[in-house]
Scaffold this motif. Sequence first.
Motif, PDB file in Angstrom:
ATOM      1  N   THR A  44       0.831  -1.205   0.000  1.00  0.00           N
ATOM      2  CA  THR A  44       0.000   0.000   0.000  1.00  0.00           C
ATOM      3  C   THR A  44       0.867   1.257   0.000  1.00  0.00           C
ATOM      4  O   THR A  44       1.943   1.277   0.577  1.00  0.00           O
ATOM      5  CB  THR A  44      -0.924   0.037   1.234  1.00  0.00           C
ATOM      6  N   GLU A  46       0.222   5.667   0.218  1.00  0.00           N
ATOM      7  CA  GLU A  46      -0.727   6.771   0.381  1.00  0.00           C
ATOM      8  C   GLU A  46      -0.396   7.891  -0.600  1.00  0.00           C
ATOM      9  O   GLU A  46       0.765   8.255  -0.773  1.00  0.00           O
ATOM     10  CB  GLU A  46      -0.677   7.306   1.814  1.00  0.00           C
ATOM     11  N   ILE A  87      -5.525   5.539  -0.231  1.00  0.00           N
ATOM     12  CA  ILE A  87      -4.596   4.419  -0.086  1.00  0.00           C
ATOM     13  C   ILE A  87      -4.725   3.568  -1.335  1.00  0.00           C
ATOM     14  O   ILE A  87      -5.822   3.090  -1.663  1.00  0.00           O
ATOM     15  CB  ILE A  87      -4.913   3.588   1.166  1.00  0.00           C
ATOM     16  N   LYS A 105      -8.919   7.389   2.570  1.00  0.00           N
ATOM     17  CA  LYS A 105      -8.471   7.203   3.952  1.00  0.00           C
ATOM     18  C   LYS A 105      -9.411   7.869   4.912  1.00  0.00           C
ATOM     19  O   LYS A 105      -9.984   8.869   4.693  1.00  0.00           O
ATOM     20  CB  LYS A 105      -7.051   7.768   4.107  1.00  0.00           C
TER      21      LYS A 105
END
Length: 105
Positions: A44, A46, A87, A105
């Motif tokens: 993952t 961001e 994300i 998020k």
Amino acid sequence: MFKRIIILGVLSLVLIALVLLRSHTAAPVNNPNTKSNDTSEYTTVEYKISEIKGNQYYGTSNDGTGIIFSTENIVSDKEIEVDDIVICYFEKGNLGKGLVKVKKK
């Protein structure tokens, strides 16, 4: 004239060696700033959404890398707007082309 041919030949060999070396070197796939562990099936990252054009979303991560994705990757029920943090889930080992889903998020 003979010296020029020798120099040209040596330079050609160096060029061929560099091209072959470059073609056999793999580019790194994993980003060290990603959040990942061995038990998860995804890597993952961001991103902060910087621009939205139609169904295309543009984002930037903290390390300056960018991403472009479309609405088909979004699995979140919440609407994503500019300056939102999302994300992005990637396939492990395929960070460049393995975008699986995007959540707000």
